[in-house]
Design a protein around this motif. Structure first.
Motif, PDB file in Angstrom:
ATOM      1  N   ALA A   1       0.843  -1.202   0.000  1.00 34.00           N
ATOM      2  CA  ALA A   1       0.000   0.000   0.000  1.00 34.00           C
ATOM      3  C   ALA A   1       0.875   1.247   0.000  1.00 34.00           C
ATOM      4  N   GLY A   2       0.527   2.193  -0.845  1.00 38.97           N
ATOM      5  CA  GLY A   2       1.244   3.463  -0.880  1.00 38.97           C
ATOM      6  C   GLY A   2       2.459   3.488  -1.789  1.00 38.97           C
ATOM      7  N   ALA A   3       2.791   2.351  -2.429  1.00 38.75           N
ATOM      8  CA  ALA A   3       3.939   2.327  -3.339  1.00 38.75           C
ATOM      9  C   ALA A   3       3.649   3.201  -4.550  1.00 38.75           C
ATOM     10  N   VAL A   4       4.575   4.093  -4.871  1.00 41.39           N
ATOM     11  CA  VAL A   4       4.376   5.073  -5.938  1.00 41.39           C
ATOM     12  C   VAL A   4       5.263   4.725  -7.130  1.00 41.39           C
ATOM     13  N   VAL A   5       4.670   4.687  -8.318  1.00 40.73           N
ATOM     14  CA  VAL A   5       5.426   4.454  -9.546  1.00 40.73           C
ATOM     15  C   VAL A   5       6.277   5.682  -9.839  1.00 40.73           C
ATOM     16  N   GLY A   6       7.557   5.467 -10.171  1.00 42.18           N
ATOM     17  CA  GLY A   6       8.483   6.576 -10.388  1.00 42.18           C
ATOM     18  C   GLY A   6       8.305   7.242 -11.742  1.00 42.18           C
ATOM     19  N   THR A   7       8.808   8.455 -11.845  1.00 43.63           N
ATOM     20  CA  THR A   7       8.757   9.189 -13.112  1.00 43.63           C
ATOM     21  C   THR A   7       9.761   8.600 -14.091  1.00 43.63           C
ATOM     22  N   PRO A   8       9.514   8.716 -15.411  1.00 39.08           N
ATOM     23  CA  PRO A   8      10.413   8.118 -16.409  1.00 39.08           C
ATOM     24  C   PRO A   8      11.840   8.645 -16.274  1.00 39.08           C
ATOM     25  N   GLY A   9      12.803   7.782 -16.647  1.00 38.36           N
ATOM     26  CA  GLY A   9      14.210   8.151 -16.630  1.00 38.36           C
ATOM     27  C   GLY A   9      14.828   8.003 -18.005  1.00 38.36           C
ATOM     28  N   LEU A  10      16.137   8.092 -18.072  1.00 41.53           N
ATOM     29  CA  LEU A  10      16.884   7.969 -19.323  1.00 41.53           C
ATOM     30  C   LEU A  10      18.016   6.977 -19.140  1.00 41.53           C
ATOM     31  N   PRO A  11      18.442   6.312 -20.218  1.00 47.44           N
ATOM     32  CA  PRO A  11      19.625   5.460 -20.101  1.00 47.44           C
ATOM     33  C   PRO A  11      20.830   6.284 -19.663  1.00 47.44           C
ATOM     34  N   ALA A  12      21.813   5.632 -19.054  1.00 45.00           N
ATOM     35  CA  ALA A  12      23.038   6.323 -18.663  1.00 45.00           C
ATOM     36  C   ALA A  12      23.668   6.994 -19.887  1.00 45.00           C
ATOM     37  N   ALA A  13      24.230   8.157 -19.660  1.00 40.02           N
ATOM     38  CA  ALA A  13      24.769   8.939 -20.785  1.00 40.02           C
ATOM     39  C   ALA A  13      26.003   8.321 -21.404  1.00 40.02           C
ATOM     40  N   ASP A  14      26.709   7.487 -20.666  1.00 39.72           N
ATOM     41  CA  ASP A  14      27.989   6.962 -21.149  1.00 39.72           C
ATOM     42  C   ASP A  14      27.941   5.452 -21.377  1.00 39.72           C
ATOM     43  N   LEU A  15      26.792   4.921 -21.827  1.00 39.08           N
ATOM     44  CA  LEU A  15      26.703   3.485 -22.075  1.00 39.08           C
ATOM     45  C   LEU A  15      27.729   3.060 -23.131  1.00 39.08           C
ATOM     46  N   PRO A  16      28.465   1.996 -22.893  1.00 40.58           N
ATOM     47  CA  PRO A  16      29.497   1.565 -23.841  1.00 40.58           C
ATOM     48  C   PRO A  16      28.904   1.026 -25.150  1.00 40.58           C
ATOM     49  N   THR A  17      29.665   1.209 -26.223  1.00 49.80           N
ATOM     50  CA  THR A  17      29.329   0.635 -27.528  1.00 49.80           C
ATOM     51  C   THR A  17      30.593   0.032 -28.129  1.00 49.80           C
ATOM     52  N   VAL A  18      30.424  -0.739 -29.191  1.00 44.24           N
ATOM     53  CA  VAL A  18      31.583  -1.328 -29.869  1.00 44.24           C
ATOM     54  C   VAL A  18      32.250  -0.320 -30.797  1.00 44.24           C
ATOM     55  N   GLU A  19      31.590   0.812 -31.066  1.00 46.27           N
ATOM     56  CA  GLU A  19      32.144   1.792 -31.995  1.00 46.27           C
ATOM     57  C   GLU A  19      33.148   2.734 -31.347  1.00 46.27           C
ATOM     58  N   GLN A  20      33.025   2.975 -30.041  1.00 44.06           N
ATOM     59  CA  GLN A  20      33.896   3.938 -29.373  1.00 44.06           C
ATOM     60  C   GLN A  20      34.670   3.274 -28.241  1.00 44.06           C
ATOM     61  N   ASP A  21      35.922   3.708 -28.048  1.00 43.71           N
ATOM     62  CA  ASP A  21      36.721   3.179 -26.947  1.00 43.71           C
ATOM     63  C   ASP A  21      36.048   3.515 -25.611  1.00 43.71           C
ATOM     64  N   VAL A  22      36.043   2.557 -24.715  1.00 41.51           N
ATOM     65  CA  VAL A  22      35.493   2.740 -23.372  1.00 41.51           C
ATOM     66  C   VAL A  22      36.657   3.020 -22.426  1.00 41.51           C
ATOM     67  N   VAL A  23      36.623   4.153 -21.759  1.00 40.76           N
ATOM     68  CA  VAL A  23      37.708   4.541 -20.858  1.00 40.76           C
ATOM     69  C   VAL A  23      37.279   4.260 -19.414  1.00 40.76           C
ATOM     70  N   LEU A  24      38.134   3.528 -18.688  1.00 41.77           N
ATOM     71  CA  LEU A  24      37.871   3.202 -17.291  1.00 41.77           C
ATOM     72  C   LEU A  24      39.026   3.695 -16.438  1.00 41.77           C
TER      73      LEU A  24
END
Length: 547
Positions: free
Chosen positions: A393-416
């Motif tokens: 009871a009382g659980a509230v659905v959260g507002t929409p979010g966005l994927p992380a801005a720095d998600l890795p891809t195979v096209e760009q080098d990932v810096v850690l």
């Protein structure tokens, strides 16, 4: 003591020998340092995990350096006797190495009392010290790909029993029918640090041995696993699993004493967001799936959210209508609707939370599936029906979010970002520079245990000797003899025997968990490798207060 950096929330204490290690461990357990989260002891080291918000690395080093190591640890009053069938495939080779007969190997192994010094490698695996003085045998030059459960082995001055079938390099002298690890026991690991252990030649025992029990004083009784009896509000039927889909939460922390690592979601921020979007607690269990292909059909009305990787979502009704829905927001499904996850455009892992939560039973306090330790719920299979709990009871659905801005891809080098240590000085200066200068590609052999990396030029060691097993941290860059690093992820072993050149900074671990196969990595060292030094001022103050 030497104090070696591991990462921003962990350091490694190196000591002269096992006795000093156990003395320091006993001191830290008897009189804990505020801010220390967990200790992972090994042969000559203790890996110390701490909370930087509670204590600085410098203050922690000074507090540990002031400890008295002169007191020897008292042995436990619990004796576990383990029957062994001495027919191991390395028995003759061990006898030859020691210049004695196989029968004498058995006599010496059964004639000594061992102590559980520390645990690691796998749940229920105990490193046993204190055997016959002549027992000091090297590991096999080429580890076996599979050693059976219950195999009794020797390595260096230690003896041990493999709790489950696994690869390994110890010299196998026999097999025991006794279970080292059993989740039906109140204490799943039979051998705990400090316990005394004696091996018995099974050929000398009369009668029939119960293969499921040990001859042990003080061994805990079996207890049934808890079950979740809450009535299901709705359910999800698994129509397709993709490459692999498992339950994950924030992990099972505090189980190092049984040889169990934390495991948990590879991208913890994404798991928390998925739960928030459907009104659940942030640490609730969700589904973690690799790549695309997962299909879940709603049984009754449900509310789901998919976060993590940037993947297309599709809803298909029972009568064939179909449309796209956004990720990173709550999605309501009617009875019979099927939600499908497409191949990610960025990132590798998606997280699916359901309003109310999944009716899954925790194992050792967590619903996380540990793929290496084989602890936790089984991976999903087609046809599985996943019951859901009613939303509080009382659980509230959260507002929409966005994927992380720095998600890795195979096209760009990932810096850690990486912290150099604890064994950076085991490598040549050229190799330390190469770690940062060279690109490293993620190979298809990667999984939740770690990312296996391949670089054009491997890393070379300056110290070629054998490293005694020591604790390994999440994000560690362990370097095997091939010179190609492995980046340890959520299901990594607690201890390892290859040197760690550095570790990924904690704030980049979620990003590391989203790196797809085929991507290229670059490492950015945050500074030069330097041992940590205790403050003389703090040491003097602590000595004065102790006096």
């Amino acid at each position: 003591m030497r104090f070696l950096p591991v990462t921003s929330n962990a350091l490694l204490v190196e000591l002269a020998d096992l006795d000093q290690t156990l003395a320091l461990l006993a001191s830290l357990q008897r009189d804990p340092v505020h801010g220390v989260a967990e200790l992972v002891p090994a042969a000559r080291t203790i890996l110390v995990h701490f909370r930087p918000s509670a204590i600085s690395a410098a203050a922690l080093v000074s507090a540990i350096a002031a400890r008295d190591l002169s007191q020897r640890v008292e042995r436990s009053n619990i004796l576990v006797e383990i029957p062994v069938r001495y027919d191991g495939e390395d028995l003759a080779e061990v006898a030859q190495l020691l210049g004695i007969t196989p029968r004498e190997v058995v006599r010496r192994h059964t004639g000594s009392e061992y102590t559980v010094a520390f645990t690691g490698f796998a749940p229920g695996f105990a490193y046993l010290s204190g055997g016959h003085p002549s027992f000091d045998v090297p590991r096999r030059s080429t580890p076996r790909t599979r050693i059976p459960a219950g195999a009794v082995g020797l390595a260096g001055t230690f003896s041990g029993v493999y709790p489950q079938a696994s690869p390994g390099g110890w010299q196998i002298i026999g097999v025991t029918p006794v279970a080292m690890w059993d989740l039906n026991r109140e204490q799943p690991a039979l051998l705990q640090p400090g316990y005394r252990v004696r091996f018995i030649d099974i050929a000398t025992l009369d009668g029939v041995l119960d293969a499921g029990s040990a001859i042990a004083a003080g061994a805990p009784a079996r207890q049934p696993l808890p079950t979740d009896k809450a009535a299901a509000a709705a359910a999800l039927k698994v129509r397709a699993t993709g490459l692999q889909t498992v339950f994950q939460d924030l992990g099972r922390h505090g189980q190092a004493g049984q040889g169990v690592s934390a495991s948990g979601a590879m991208d913890q921020a994404a798991l928390k967001m998925a739960n928030r979007l459907v009104g659940n607690r942030s640490d609730g269990a969700a589904l973690e799936t690799v790549g695309g292909g997962l299909q879940l059909q709603s049984v009754g009305e449900t509310v789901l959210a998919v976060t993590g990787a940037d993947a297309a979502l599709t809803v298909r009704t029972a009568d064939g209508r179909q449309w796209s829905v956004p990720n990173h927001q709550a999605v309501a499904l009617a009875d019979g609707d099927t939600l499908s996850i497409g191949q990610p455009l960025a990132g590798a892992r998606s997280y699916v939370a359901a309003r109310g939560g999944f009716a899954v039973t925790p194992v050792l306090g967590s619903c996380a599936t540990d793929s290496l330790a084989k602890v936790g719920p089984a991976p999903l299979a087609v046809g599985d029906v996943l019951d859901l709990l009613p939303a509080p009871a009382g659980a509230v659905v959260g507002t929409p979010g966005l994927p992380a801005a720095d998600l890795p891809t195979v096209e760009q080098d990932v810096v850690l970002d990486v912290v150099l240590g604890p064994r950076t000085d085991w490598f040549t200066a050229e190799s330390v520079a190469r770690l940062a200068a060279q690109r490293w590609q993620v190979t298809p052999q990667s999984n939740r245990v770690g990312l296996r990396l391949a670089g054009e030029v491997p890393l070379e060691r300056a110290i070629t000797g054998e490293l005694p097993s020591e604790g390994t941290a999440l994000g560690a860059l362990q370097v095997p003899p091939s010179g190609q690093p492995v980046l340890f992820l959520a299901d990594h072993p607690l201890t390892g025997g290859y040197p760690v050149i550095g570790a990924v900074a904690p704030y980049h671990l979620d990003r590391a968990g989203q790196i797809p196969v085929g991507a290229w990595l670059r490492f950015n060292p945050l500074g030069a490798f330097e041992e940590l030094q205790p403050s003389e001022l703090q040491l003097s103050a602590q000595r004065s207060s102790a006096a």
